[in-house]
Design an enzyme around this catalytic site. Sequence first.
Site, PDB file in Angstrom:
ATOM      1  CB  ALA A  65      47.583  64.394  16.688  1.00  0.00           C
ATOM      2  N   GLY A 109      45.504  65.539  21.033  1.00  0.00           N
ATOM      3  CA  GLY A 109      44.991  66.784  20.148  1.00  0.00           C
ATOM      4  C   GLY A 109      43.603  66.803  20.285  1.00  0.00           C
ATOM      5  CD  GLU A 112      46.898  69.323  22.607  1.00  0.00           C
ATOM      6  OE1 GLU A 112      46.981  68.493  21.761  1.00  0.00           O
ATOM      7  OE2 GLU A 112      48.234  70.037  22.906  1.00  0.00           O
ATOM      8  CD  GLU A 132      49.244  64.711  23.851  1.00  0.00           C
ATOM      9  OE1 GLU A 132      49.117  64.502  24.950  1.00  0.00           O
ATOM     10  OE2 GLU A 132      48.406  65.366  22.937  1.00  0.00           O
TER      11      GLU A 132
END
Length: 258
Positions: A65, A109, A112, A132
């Site tokens: 992200a 992300g 993911e 993260e």
Amino acid sequence: MAYETLLVSTQDGVTLIRLNRPEALNALNSQLLGELCTALDAAEADDAVACVVLTGSERAFAAGADIKEMSEKTYAQMFKSDFFGDAARRIEQFRKPIVAAVAGYALGGGCELAMLCDFIIAAETAKFGQPEINLGVAPGIGGTQRLTRAVGKSKAMDMILTGRMMDAAEAERGGLVSRVVPADKLMDEAMAAAAKIASQSPLAVMMNKELVDAAFETTLAAGVTLERRLFHSLFAFDDQKEGMAAFVEKRKPAFKGS
Ligand code: CAA
């Protein structure tokens, strides 16, 4: 449709979506995820599209992200916007197969997003991770759940608590990816897999995808019953008659999606 963060093309029943923010190693920001949802809406609505391939660049599938976009957000903003919720749900509910073709970094992300796809083909250069923890947060698009289901508790805990990366060979051994290929063969391999899927009955493809997904949501008994019911229901389609007749007549089937 013109996209600023994606390159999208469709040919022979396959839509290729390439994440295209090279300056940020394809970090997932709101614009990119919004455009990805729009591209998936278009692919879902187009009967000529049977399968999607999602990829990034040679250097990065996606490095997570967008940390710069997130860094100043408050809890209230994250909660009220349900940050990443819409995009994650859109991909989860997409009914046609999505093949992830991963080279380089698939972190946070990005890992993911690859796991939201139906299967992952990795280049030898691929590196997967959920770093993260290094930022003082946790995965937010399903990483703790999907990585654990893919590679088991011990490896998932190791990856998520230390933030270390896994190379393509370890990812294949652990069951996260379905195949590993040389980097220069990645797109040929992914497009060939997508073309093979696109040559099948689209109805059977959708039902098979639903059934494998159900394995993660139901008990064994309920999943096996659902499988038997959908197996029976496939006999309602012309494509079943065509597929079996073609086998008997020793020819290639011509599926119509009816
Ligand atoms: N967000 C925003 N920008 C990013 C980014 C990210 N996740 N990852 C890389 N970039 C940017 C860098 O800031 C850099 O931009 P500038 O040139 O403007 O400084 C550019 O991409 C190139 O990156 P690096 O110079 O860092 O390249 P490198 O080869 O030295 O390192 C890397 C590559 C190891 C992937 C490193 O960039 C990195 O660690 N990135 C962050 C990975 C990460 O922590 N991902 C998780 C994000 S949080 C998350 O995803 C939450 C969630 O689950 C929803």
